[in-house]
Design an enzyme around this catalytic site. Structure first.
Site, PDB file in Angstrom:
ATOM      1  N   HIS A 196     -10.960  -3.474   2.604  1.00  0.00           N
ATOM      2  CA  HIS A 196     -10.982  -3.469   4.180  1.00  0.00           C
ATOM      3  C   HIS A 196     -11.743  -1.898   4.597  1.00  0.00           C
ATOM      4  CE1 HIS A 196      -8.308  -0.613   2.457  1.00  0.00           C
ATOM      5  NE2 HIS A 196      -8.152   0.172   3.511  1.00  0.00           N
ATOM      6  N   ASP A 197     -12.426  -1.340   3.551  1.00  0.00           N
ATOM      7  CA  ASP A 197     -13.270  -0.330   4.132  1.00  0.00           C
ATOM      8  C   ASP A 197     -14.651  -0.399   3.626  1.00  0.00           C
ATOM      9  OD1 ASP A 197     -11.059   1.416   4.455  1.00  0.00           O
ATOM     10  OD2 ASP A 197     -10.589   2.160   2.314  1.00  0.00           O
ATOM     11  N   ASP A 244       0.721  -1.062   0.031  1.00  0.00           N
ATOM     12  CA  ASP A 244      -0.019   0.056  -0.050  1.00  0.00           C
ATOM     13  C   ASP A 244       0.938   1.200  -0.173  1.00  0.00           C
ATOM     14  OD1 ASP A 244      -2.508   1.694   0.645  1.00  0.00           O
ATOM     15  OD2 ASP A 244      -3.241  -0.467   1.367  1.00  0.00           O
ATOM     16  N   ASP A 292      -3.136   4.708  -2.410  1.00  0.00           N
ATOM     17  CA  ASP A 292      -4.300   5.192  -1.332  1.00  0.00           C
ATOM     18  C   ASP A 292      -4.484   6.721  -1.599  1.00  0.00           C
ATOM     19  OD1 ASP A 292      -5.623   4.685   1.359  1.00  0.00           O
ATOM     20  OD2 ASP A 292      -4.582   6.647   1.604  1.00  0.00           O
ATOM     21  N   GLU A 295      -6.687   3.958  -6.001  1.00  0.00           N
ATOM     22  CA  GLU A 295      -7.746   4.103  -5.189  1.00  0.00           C
ATOM     23  C   GLU A 295      -8.459   5.158  -5.663  1.00  0.00           C
ATOM     24  OE1 GLU A 295      -9.785   4.479  -0.761  1.00  0.00           O
ATOM     25  OE2 GLU A 295      -7.914   5.396  -1.288  1.00  0.00           O
TER      26      GLU A 295
END
Ligand code: NOJ
Length: 539
Positions: free
Chosen positions: A315-316, A97, A198, A240
């Site tokens: 994960h969100d 990430d 990210d 993202e």
């Protein structure tokens, strides 16, 4: 050039919740190493690791205080090297990430920046004078409240688009960019094969004009970053990016633009939110709406010039079967249906840990069980606005990020085999029936559907290269599409609803490649079972 990531399947690990190896209740790198044979069995090509860098963990690692070190709760740089090496031996690549829109407020750059207005690091972050004694403007943070925090010492505000402990880096400062590129190369040289970028659409922002995503400098920065880092090797980059449309996606991912390999397909993520309201104001989703979402994932894109990362979960996001399907009596066919629909599409599929065994949302009973900063902030805010605790807990159960962050369910042993200590977040009590061990023993498990889908992708280039076309059927609850290449024609059919549906096709089945019920001999005037889905080669 044929990129390795084009027909790859990527598995996302949320390290904190995957496997603990030392009994401290927190997943770690050694734990991931232990589980590599499992991932090999599944057949994935690469692991995307959510952040493992040094961090005060205000936002579970998305607040980095040292980009070139591993947080002690996850292990050491040696463990990371070992993970890269052992994964490589199994043919699995590691994708990290990359969180470069902001750092932690404990990063040495910010500590220096905050010292005074003349600090050589002042300009690494975004500082502004007060306006009429207040915040420079009304920009809001992603975790509620103003995006500006006042620093008494220097009499200025700094920008934080997330929590106040995550100050935004100033990308217009060439020194910042240079340091970031150096750091990216540090990891590439250690053997990393890619990065998930990210909040990357925010780096070109113009906060004074309140332009945040897709800012004026964004694409220049991405091209520059690519030039000094990724382009030197065949590095996967996945953005993202939320504020997109097909045109913007093409801009990001057209190979000639030299920005990203792909961005995530997030279109439709808002369908369970009441229009115009916050994400917490949820509503149920109809199969017709789902049909539109999945159609929009593919139609209207020119895949010659762009590429997508296909995601159901991360994960969100809450668990997809709990959110858009059935996590109860129809959990198994439903999970397989979502997998089939997604994995037969054009793009690179991402599997989020636990998705492949059909993990479900958690039932939080009180805020004391919740760990996520976003949910905790929302809880406080909504209670202060007069919502009842029960209402807000129901919203958390539907939409909280913690739904995806409960530990991986490996077996029926204590703590689902995740840890011998006390887990940092509760384990879903359904681990006694939903776990990896049970899936591995059952040839008809959700795991085996994922495994088969990965195999199909690896063995059949038509999934990557073939055309995509919606196969029109009259039933709004049924999605059907064709994937075709020079010598292969596949029909994919999915009942998106929990009740039986009519479907008919004149195609003759050559071979049933995958189904979540019994293989069907004919497709003429059939009644599809709840969530029935299949892939057949046809003529
Ligand atoms: C997106 C990440 O996926 C999320 O978990 C994080 O809170 C924000 N970016 C801020 O880094």
């Amino acid at each position: 050039m044929k990129h390795w990531w084009k027909n790859a399947v990527i598995y996302q690990i949320y390290p904190k919740s995957f496997q603990d190896s030392n009994g401290d209740g927190i997943g770690d790198l050694r734990g991931i190493i232990q589980r590599l044979p499992y991932l090999k069995k599944l057949g994935i090509d690469a692991i995307w690791l959510s952040p493992v860098y040094k961090s005060p963990e205000i936002d579970n690692g998305y607040d980095i205080s040292d980009y070139e070190d591993i947080d002690p709760s996850f292990g050491t740089l040696n463990d990371m090297d070992e993970l890269i090496k052992q994964a490589q031996q199994l043919g699995i690549r590691i994708v990290m990430d990359l969180v470069v829109n902001h750092t932690s407020d404990q990063h040495p750059w910010f500590i220096e920046s905050k010292k005074n207005r003349d600090s050589p690091y002042r300009n690494f972050y975004i500082w502004r004078d007060p306006v009429n004694g207040h915040e420079p403007n009304n920009l809001q943070s992603g975790f509620l409240g103003s995006a500006w925090k006042y620093d008494k010492n220097s009499g200025q505000y700094y920008l934080h688009l997330w929590s106040p402990e995550q100050p935004d880096l100033n990308w217009s400062n060439p020194q910042v960019r240079e340091k970031i590129y150096k750091m990216i190369n540090f990891w590439i040289n250690r053997g990393i094969s890619g990065f998930r970028m990210d909040a990357i659409e925010l780096i070109g922002k113009d906060p004074d004009k309140k332009i945040i995503a897709n800012g004026p400098k964004l694409h220049d920065y991405l091209k520059e970053m690519n030039k000094y880092t990724f382009s030197k090797k065949d590095i996967l980059t996945v953005g993202e990016t939320w504020q997109t449309n097909p045109k913007i996606i093409e801009k990001y991912t057209d190979p000639k633009n030299k920005e990203f390999s792909m961005v995530f397909q997030f279109s439709g993520q808002g369908i369970d939110t009441i229009p115009g309201k916050e994400k917490w104001d949820y509503k149920s989703v109809t199969p017709q709406e789902l049909k539109k979402v999945f159609t929009d994932w593919q139609v209207g894109y020119n895949f010659e010039h762009m590429w997508l990362g296909l995601v159901l979960e991360n994960h969100d996001l809450p668990r997809v079967i709990s959110r858009w399907g059935n996590d109860n009596n129809l959990r198994i066919p439903c999970a397989k249906m979502f997998a089939i629909v997604t994995h037969m599409m054009k793009g690179t599929p991402f599997i989020y840990q636990g998705e492949e065994i059909g993990m479900t949302n958690f039932h939080f009973k009180s805020i004391s069980e919740v760990r996520d900063i976003e949910s905790k902030n929302m809880y406080k805010e909504r209670l202060s606005k007069g919502y009842s605790k029960a209402e807000v807990i129901a919203e958390i159960n539907a939409k909280s990020r913690d739904n995806a962050r409960t530990p991986m369910q490996w077996n029926t042993k204590r703590n689902a085999g995740f840890t011998t200590g006390t887990p940092w977040i509760n384990i879903n009590p359904n681990y006694k029936s939903i776990n990896v061990d049970a899936c591995l023993k059952d040839p008809l498990s959700i795991f085996n559907t994922y495994k088969r889908l990965i195999q199909l992708r690896h063995d059949n280039e038509n999934i990557m290269e073939g055309s995509f076309r919606i196969y029109e059927n009259q039933n709004q609850n049924v999605l059907s599409y064709i994937r075709q290449s020079a010598n292969k024609k596949w029909l994919i059919v999915a009942n998106l609803s929990s009740v039986e549906q009519n479907f008919s096709s004149g195609y003759k089945t050559k071979k049933v490649l995958l189904t979540n019920y019994r293989p069907r001999k004919s497709m003429e005037k059939i009644r599809l079972k709840p969530y029935e889905a299949f892939v057949v080669s046809v003529c």
